[in-house]
Design a protein around this motif. Structure first.
Motif, PDB file in Angstrom:
ATOM      1  N   ALA A 415       0.774  -1.762  -0.083  1.00  0.00           N
ATOM      2  CA  ALA A 415      -0.316   0.274  -0.326  1.00  0.00           C
ATOM      3  C   ALA A 415       0.257   1.356   0.386  1.00  0.00           C
ATOM      4  O   ALA A 415       0.514   2.177   0.180  1.00  0.00           O
ATOM      5  CB  ALA A 415      -0.925  -0.322   1.113  1.00  0.00           C
ATOM      6  N   GLN A 416       2.214   0.924  -0.207  1.00  0.00           N
ATOM      7  CA  GLN A 416       2.728   2.294   0.112  1.00  0.00           C
ATOM      8  C   GLN A 416       3.541   2.559  -1.259  1.00  0.00           C
ATOM      9  O   GLN A 416       3.839   2.090  -2.177  1.00  0.00           O
ATOM     10  CB  GLN A 416       4.107   2.113   0.649  1.00  0.00           C
ATOM     11  CG  GLN A 416       3.753   1.393   2.270  1.00  0.00           C
ATOM     12  CD  GLN A 416       3.202   2.056   3.100  1.00  0.00           C
ATOM     13  OE1 GLN A 416       2.993   3.385   3.563  1.00  0.00           O
ATOM     14  NE2 GLN A 416       2.234   1.503   3.662  1.00  0.00           N
ATOM     15  N   GLU A 417       2.814   3.859  -1.670  1.00  0.00           N
ATOM     16  CA  GLU A 417       2.777   4.242  -3.599  1.00  0.00           C
ATOM     17  C   GLU A 417       4.519   4.561  -3.445  1.00  0.00           C
ATOM     18  O   GLU A 417       4.860   5.058  -4.699  1.00  0.00           O
ATOM     19  CB  GLU A 417       1.911   5.707  -3.871  1.00  0.00           C
ATOM     20  CG  GLU A 417       0.868   4.728  -4.511  1.00  0.00           C
ATOM     21  CD  GLU A 417       0.686   4.250  -5.180  1.00  0.00           C
ATOM     22  OE1 GLU A 417       1.333   4.257  -6.157  1.00  0.00           O
ATOM     23  OE2 GLU A 417       0.395   3.085  -5.268  1.00  0.00           O
ATOM     24  N   GLU A 418       5.313   5.191  -2.331  1.00  0.00           N
ATOM     25  CA  GLU A 418       6.779   5.459  -3.479  1.00  0.00           C
ATOM     26  C   GLU A 418       7.324   4.469  -2.661  1.00  0.00           C
ATOM     27  O   GLU A 418       8.988   4.192  -2.643  1.00  0.00           O
ATOM     28  CB  GLU A 418       7.301   6.691  -1.697  1.00  0.00           C
ATOM     29  CG  GLU A 418       6.687   7.562  -2.328  1.00  0.00           C
ATOM     30  CD  GLU A 418       6.784   8.550  -3.536  1.00  0.00           C
ATOM     31  OE1 GLU A 418       8.409   8.077  -4.117  1.00  0.00           O
ATOM     32  OE2 GLU A 418       6.152   8.434  -4.476  1.00  0.00           O
ATOM     33  N   LEU A 419       7.212   2.815  -2.392  1.00  0.00           N
ATOM     34  CA  LEU A 419       7.851   1.681  -2.581  1.00  0.00           C
ATOM     35  C   LEU A 419       7.470   1.616  -3.253  1.00  0.00           C
ATOM     36  O   LEU A 419       6.371   0.596  -3.858  1.00  0.00           O
ATOM     37  CB  LEU A 419       7.658   0.659  -1.155  1.00  0.00           C
ATOM     38  CG  LEU A 419       8.024   1.457   0.533  1.00  0.00           C
ATOM     39  CD1 LEU A 419       8.235   0.777   1.950  1.00  0.00           C
ATOM     40  CD2 LEU A 419       9.883   2.094   0.213  1.00  0.00           C
ATOM     41  N   PRO A 420       8.542   0.403  -4.503  1.00  0.00           N
ATOM     42  CA  PRO A 420       8.440  -0.621  -5.336  1.00  0.00           C
ATOM     43  C   PRO A 420       7.960  -2.011  -5.216  1.00  0.00           C
ATOM     44  O   PRO A 420       7.785  -1.878  -4.037  1.00  0.00           O
ATOM     45  CB  PRO A 420       9.927  -0.457  -6.009  1.00  0.00           C
ATOM     46  CG  PRO A 420      11.366  -0.112  -4.975  1.00  0.00           C
ATOM     47  CD  PRO A 420      10.212   1.077  -4.381  1.00  0.00           C
ATOM     48  N   PHE A 421       6.989  -2.277  -5.844  1.00  0.00           N
ATOM     49  CA  PHE A 421       6.560  -3.368  -5.619  1.00  0.00           C
ATOM     50  C   PHE A 421       6.605  -4.561  -6.893  1.00  0.00           C
ATOM     51  O   PHE A 421       6.545  -4.412  -7.893  1.00  0.00           O
ATOM     52  CB  PHE A 421       4.884  -3.127  -5.554  1.00  0.00           C
ATOM     53  CG  PHE A 421       4.349  -4.623  -5.231  1.00  0.00           C
ATOM     54  CD1 PHE A 421       4.643  -5.233  -4.790  1.00  0.00           C
ATOM     55  CD2 PHE A 421       3.348  -5.111  -6.414  1.00  0.00           C
ATOM     56  CE1 PHE A 421       3.349  -6.521  -4.066  1.00  0.00           C
ATOM     57  CE2 PHE A 421       2.740  -6.416  -6.592  1.00  0.00           C
ATOM     58  CZ  PHE A 421       2.843  -6.951  -5.526  1.00  0.00           C
ATOM     59  N   GLY A 422       7.173  -5.554  -5.875  1.00  0.00           N
ATOM     60  CA  GLY A 422       7.174  -6.094  -7.333  1.00  0.00           C
ATOM     61  C   GLY A 422       8.053  -7.855  -6.617  1.00  0.00           C
ATOM     62  O   GLY A 422       8.790  -7.488  -5.557  1.00  0.00           O
ATOM     63  N   GLY A 423       8.684  -8.311  -6.802  1.00  0.00           N
ATOM     64  CA  GLY A 423       8.800 -10.201  -6.521  1.00  0.00           C
ATOM     65  C   GLY A 423      10.664  -9.979  -7.078  1.00  0.00           C
ATOM     66  O   GLY A 423      11.081  -9.583  -7.594  1.00  0.00           O
ATOM     67  N   VAL A 424      11.050 -11.348  -7.240  1.00  0.00           N
ATOM     68  CA  VAL A 424      12.737 -11.762  -7.138  1.00  0.00           C
ATOM     69  C   VAL A 424      12.366 -12.775  -7.761  1.00  0.00           C
ATOM     70  O   VAL A 424      11.947 -13.937  -7.008  1.00  0.00           O
ATOM     71  CB  VAL A 424      13.386 -11.531  -6.092  1.00  0.00           C
ATOM     72  CG1 VAL A 424      12.730 -12.348  -5.010  1.00  0.00           C
ATOM     73  CG2 VAL A 424      14.820 -12.387  -6.037  1.00  0.00           C
ATOM     74  N   GLY A 425      12.881 -14.231  -8.228  1.00  0.00           N
ATOM     75  CA  GLY A 425      12.939 -14.926  -9.444  1.00  0.00           C
ATOM     76  C   GLY A 425      11.766 -15.370  -9.445  1.00  0.00           C
ATOM     77  O   GLY A 425      10.241 -15.420 -10.113  1.00  0.00           O
ATOM     78  N   PRO A 426      11.337 -16.487  -9.082  1.00  0.00           N
ATOM     79  CA  PRO A 426      10.031 -17.446  -9.051  1.00  0.00           C
ATOM     80  C   PRO A 426       8.669 -16.643  -8.996  1.00  0.00           C
ATOM     81  O   PRO A 426       7.616 -16.455  -9.215  1.00  0.00           O
ATOM     82  CB  PRO A 426      10.129 -18.194  -8.578  1.00  0.00           C
ATOM     83  CG  PRO A 426      11.751 -18.915  -8.435  1.00  0.00           C
ATOM     84  CD  PRO A 426      12.366 -17.210  -8.402  1.00  0.00           C
ATOM     85  N   SER A 427       8.742 -15.399  -7.950  1.00  0.00           N
ATOM     86  CA  SER A 427       7.848 -14.500  -7.760  1.00  0.00           C
ATOM     87  C   SER A 427       7.510 -13.023  -8.301  1.00  0.00           C
ATOM     88  O   SER A 427       7.083 -12.512  -8.413  1.00  0.00           O
ATOM     89  CB  SER A 427       8.255 -14.332  -5.939  1.00  0.00           C
ATOM     90  OG  SER A 427       9.033 -13.871  -5.683  1.00  0.00           O
ATOM     91  N   GLY A 428       8.653 -13.358  -8.689  1.00  0.00           N
ATOM     92  CA  GLY A 428       8.049 -12.437 -10.451  1.00  0.00           C
ATOM     93  C   GLY A 428       9.486 -11.590 -11.091  1.00  0.00           C
ATOM     94  O   GLY A 428      10.627 -11.588 -10.112  1.00  0.00           O
ATOM     95  N   MET A 429       9.415 -10.225 -11.770  1.00  0.00           N
ATOM     96  CA  MET A 429      10.664  -9.385 -12.273  1.00  0.00           C
ATOM     97  C   MET A 429      10.239  -7.990 -12.678  1.00  0.00           C
ATOM     98  O   MET A 429       8.595  -8.187 -13.471  1.00  0.00           O
ATOM     99  CB  MET A 429      11.244 -10.577 -13.653  1.00  0.00           C
ATOM    100  CG  MET A 429      10.618 -10.255 -14.286  1.00  0.00           C
ATOM    101  SD  MET A 429      11.340 -11.192 -15.779  1.00  0.00           S
ATOM    102  CE  MET A 429      11.726 -12.708 -15.337  1.00  0.00           C
ATOM    103  N   GLY A 430      11.146  -7.575 -12.434  1.00  0.00           N
ATOM    104  CA  GLY A 430      10.333  -5.977 -12.454  1.00  0.00           C
ATOM    105  C   GLY A 430       9.302  -5.789 -11.373  1.00  0.00           C
ATOM    106  O   GLY A 430       8.786  -6.460 -10.631  1.00  0.00           O
TER     107      GLY A 430
END
Length: 479
Positions: A415-430
């Motif tokens: 919910a923090q708009e100034e924090l990037p949201f994304g995964g790493v490896g199998p949980s995502g990229m970008g």
């Protein structure tokens, strides 16, 4: 267009969007802000219809949950993008190399350009939010969009299609509804960028299809996000917050806590506090409109299958069912919050992302055991830690890798708009959200402006080479 759209249908729209983007050029700040406003207006004007559609798709879903997670949680990012648009669009100054050139007037900067047309494949669990929240960055960056919503929420998908058609031309935003064949064809289109939110298994197919056209991808996936409860934690607070996160949308959240690692000495207290927190939130469950149903019979059978598999393999199953209701016959597909105690690795519940209100609870003796367990598995989308021991907190954060983390709660970092949201490896990229979303959907063009006067240092870089270049190289290759 009648029936499901074909690849040719979608290609034709993509061609028109790309042609319009080239003809019109990068949109102004005013146009970008106006497009964001149109999205906000759609959400405000259709809030009630969205709640009704999602309730129909799920069979039972609270209007409050939809208002919180799909409507207001979409309006926030759009407003944030609009408020910061002017600052985000400014070129970013960088230092010149060598620095002396900057003293003579050379300039280095990053100019953020629209990528063009962005494809959006949104999921069923939060279909509105996970369509509109990416659009905050996509539209702020000056792009156009083509959207493929989930076939598992047909009422909501058709509603969004009609909503966008009211406010946007097909050359700006186009929506294509349909089943897996449509999704497969959509993922293979030559977009300028593609964002997919969903499961890891499907993401492999999406990424493979996108690779045929070298389309850059943002993959927002999931995985088994762990909760580590410290000896120093307030168990009552931890249990209440963990169970609130686990029961939100009946656990059908990519960021839902997937399993708990609790100290051996605290396990009994955690179970009791979990029981009390569920009873407080949901005195009844079966006909309680605040408790969400499972999206489909297939998913219902998958989740209940995890529970029966764990039971058959020796786990202790604790059903948190405050009113002692019978769920064997019901009009929807509700599963009460269920703890799986002492799970083992051969149980399906410890191998697959649960995506439901089932929570395995394992014990540990030392923090190192918990860290080792997390690290022995694929990197998760999120990690949650509860406690007051700052040294232990820092140790866990430093020695584990996850897409993001929330301390003393679950899910809230998204919910923090100034924090990037994304995964790493199998949980995502970008990643996206806020400024990071603007950058994700922009092309960062490096622009260097050379000084006008052809001074000596520049001349020495050209033939014929002699003592001057030798002196430069000698200085440049020293330790």
């Amino acid at each position: 267009m009648t029936g499901e759209p074909t690849r040719d249908d979608m290609m034709a729209v993509l061609a028109r969007q790309k042609a319009a983007q080239l003809a019109d050029g990068p949109p102004s700040e005013a146009l970008r802000a106006e497009r964001l406003d149109r999205c906000i207006g759609l959400l405000v004007d259709h809030a009630e219809a969205i709640a009704e559609a999602l309730n129909a798709d799920f069979g039972s879903r609270s209007k409050a949950v939809t208002g919180l997670t799909d409507v207001s949680a979409s309006i926030g990012p759009l407003k944030h993008a609009k408020a910061n648009l002017k600052a985000w669009m400014r070129p970013e100054k960088r230092k010149t190399t060598p620095a002396i050139l900057g003293l003579f007037g050379a300039k280095a900067q990053i100019q953020y350009q629209p990528k063009g047309v962005v494809g959006v494949i949104s999921p069923w669990n939060f279909p509105v939010n996970l369509t509109f929240a990416p659009l905050a960055g996509i539209l702020a960056a000056g792009n156009r969009a083509m959207i493929k919503p989930s076939e598992l929420t047909p009422a909501t998908s058709e509603l969004m299609k009609s909503m966008f058609a009211k406010a946007f031309s097909e050359e700006e935003i186009a929506v294509f509804t349909g089943g897996p064949d449509v999704g497969q064809a959509f993922s293979g289109l030559p977009f300028d960028h593609l964002i997919f939110t969903g499961g890891t298994a499907v993401a492999r197919h999406v990424m493979r299809a996108a690779s045929e056209n070298l389309v850059p991808v943002t993959l927002e996936l999931g995985g088994k996000s762990p909760v580590v409860i410290s000896e120093s934690a307030d168990i009552k607070t931890a249990a209440a917050r963990i169970m609130a996160g686990k029961t939100l949308n009946a656990g059908q959240i990519c960021l839902a806590p997937d399993y708990v690692l609790a100290p051996e000495t605290k396990i009994g207290e955690f179970i009791e506090e979990a029981r009390q927190s569920v009873a407080k939130m949901f005195p009844t469950i079966k006909d309680n409109p605040d408790y969400t149903a499972i999206i489909s019979q297939k998913h219902y059978e998958r989740i209940t299958g995890y529970v029966e598999d764990a039971r058959a393999k020796g786990a202790q199953v604790v059903e948190l069912n405050p009113a002692g209701e019978d769920f064997s016959q019901q009009p929807y597909r509700k599963i009460p919050p269920t703890l799986i105690l002492n799970p083992t690795e051969e149980m399906a519940v410890m191998q697959e992302e649960i995506f439901g209100p089932v929570l395995p609870v394992k014990t540990y003796r030392k923090t190192a055991e918990a860290v080792d367990y997390v690290n022995a598995h694929e990197r998760p989308l999120a990690l949650y830690w509860f406690g007051t021991d700052e040294a232990e907190r820092d140790h866990v954060l430093a020695n584990t890798t996850s897409g993001g983390a929330t301390i003393n709660d679950v899910i809230f970092h998204v919910a923090q708009e100034e924090l990037p949201f994304g995964g790493v490896g199998p949980s995502g990229m970008g990643s996206y959200h806020g400024h990071d979303g603007f950058r994700e959907f922009s092309h960062a063009k490096s622009v260097y402006s050379q000084i006008r006067k052809d001074i000596g240092p520049l001349q020495r870089m050209r033939p014929p080479y002699g003592p001057a270049i030798a002196g430069y190289l000698k200085g440049a290759t020293r330790r």
